[in-house]
Design a protein around this motif. Structure first.
Motif, short mmCIF file in Angstrom:
data_model
loop_
_atom_site.label_atom_id
_atom_site.label_comp_id
_atom_site.label_asym_id
_atom_site.label_seq_id
_atom_site.Cartn_x
_atom_site.Cartn_y
_atom_site.Cartn_z
N TYR A 37 0.82 -1.21 0.00
CA TYR A 37 0.00 0.00 0.00
C TYR A 37 0.86 1.26 0.00
O TYR A 37 0.36 2.35 -0.30
CB TYR A 37 -0.97 0.01 1.18
CG TYR A 37 -2.15 -0.92 0.98
CD1 TYR A 37 -3.05 -0.72 -0.06
CD2 TYR A 37 -2.35 -1.99 1.82
CE1 TYR A 37 -4.13 -1.57 -0.25
CE2 TYR A 37 -3.43 -2.86 1.65
CZ TYR A 37 -4.31 -2.64 0.61
OH TYR A 37 -5.37 -3.49 0.42
N SER A 40 0.89 3.58 -3.17
CA SER A 40 -0.20 4.46 -3.57
C SER A 40 -0.42 5.57 -2.54
O SER A 40 -0.05 5.43 -1.38
CB SER A 40 -1.50 3.66 -3.72
OG SER A 40 -1.87 3.10 -2.48
N SER A 44 3.54 7.00 -0.88
CA SER A 44 4.51 6.75 -1.94
C SER A 44 5.63 7.80 -1.96
O SER A 44 6.73 7.53 -2.43
CB SER A 44 3.82 6.70 -3.30
OG SER A 44 3.24 7.94 -3.62
N THR A 59 0.59 -6.99 -4.94
CA THR A 59 -0.01 -5.81 -5.59
C THR A 59 -1.23 -6.22 -6.41
O THR A 59 -2.24 -5.53 -6.41
CB THR A 59 1.01 -5.05 -6.47
OG1 THR A 59 1.53 -5.93 -7.45
CG2 THR A 59 2.13 -4.46 -5.64
N ARG A 62 -4.29 -6.79 -4.29
CA ARG A 62 -4.87 -5.58 -3.74
C ARG A 62 -5.30 -4.59 -4.82
O ARG A 62 -5.73 -3.47 -4.53
CB ARG A 62 -3.87 -4.94 -2.78
CG ARG A 62 -3.76 -5.75 -1.48
CD ARG A 62 -2.43 -5.52 -0.77
NE ARG A 62 -2.36 -6.33 0.43
CZ ARG A 62 -1.99 -7.62 0.46
NH1 ARG A 62 -1.68 -8.26 -0.67
NH2 ARG A 62 -1.94 -8.28 1.62
N LEU A 64 -3.50 -2.93 -6.99
CA LEU A 64 -2.63 -1.76 -7.07
C LEU A 64 -1.80 -1.78 -8.34
O LEU A 64 -1.37 -2.85 -8.80
CB LEU A 64 -1.70 -1.71 -5.86
CG LEU A 64 -2.35 -1.58 -4.50
CD1 LEU A 64 -1.31 -1.72 -3.40
CD2 LEU A 64 -3.08 -0.27 -4.37
N SER A 65 -1.53 -0.61 -8.88
CA SER A 65 -0.61 -0.51 -10.00
C SER A 65 0.79 -0.29 -9.46
O SER A 65 0.97 0.21 -8.35
CB SER A 65 -1.02 0.62 -10.95
OG SER A 65 -1.04 1.84 -10.25
#
Length: 93
Positions: A37, A40, A44, A59, A62, A64-65
């Motif tokens: 996490y 993001s 970050s 990732t 979840r 996420l990119s």
């Protein structure tokens, strides 16, 4: 050359902040589990160290990119990183 592994979200733990505070030249950071996490939002911006790796399966799980400056890895590469670095420190506080 320490491998720092962070497994807790920066939004619920100080693990990432504590880890970054102890970083030395030549160290590497691996984000796993909820630690991804940190890729993001405002967290970050804390990741100004290099190299940074993340476990791609975490990732993906979840949704996420992965930013361009982060290297996505699989379990085999994780094992390889652990053999390339000494010591390996897990941050889970």
């Amino acid at each position: 050359m320490t491998l720092h592994i962070v497994s807790k979200s920066p939004y619920s733990s100080s693990a990432l902040t504590d880890c970054i505070g102890s970083f030395a030249e030549g160290d590497a950071l691996l984000l796993i589990e909820d630690g991804v996490y940190a890729l993001s939002g405002p967290a970050s911006e804390k990741i100004a160290v290099s190299p940074v790796y993340c476990l791609e399966a975490d990732t993906d799980a979840r949704g996420l990119s992965i930013p361009e400056n982060i290297q996505a890895i699989d379990d085999a590469r994780w094992v390889s990183l652990c053999t390339e670095h000494n010591p390996v420190v897990s941050w889970f506080k």
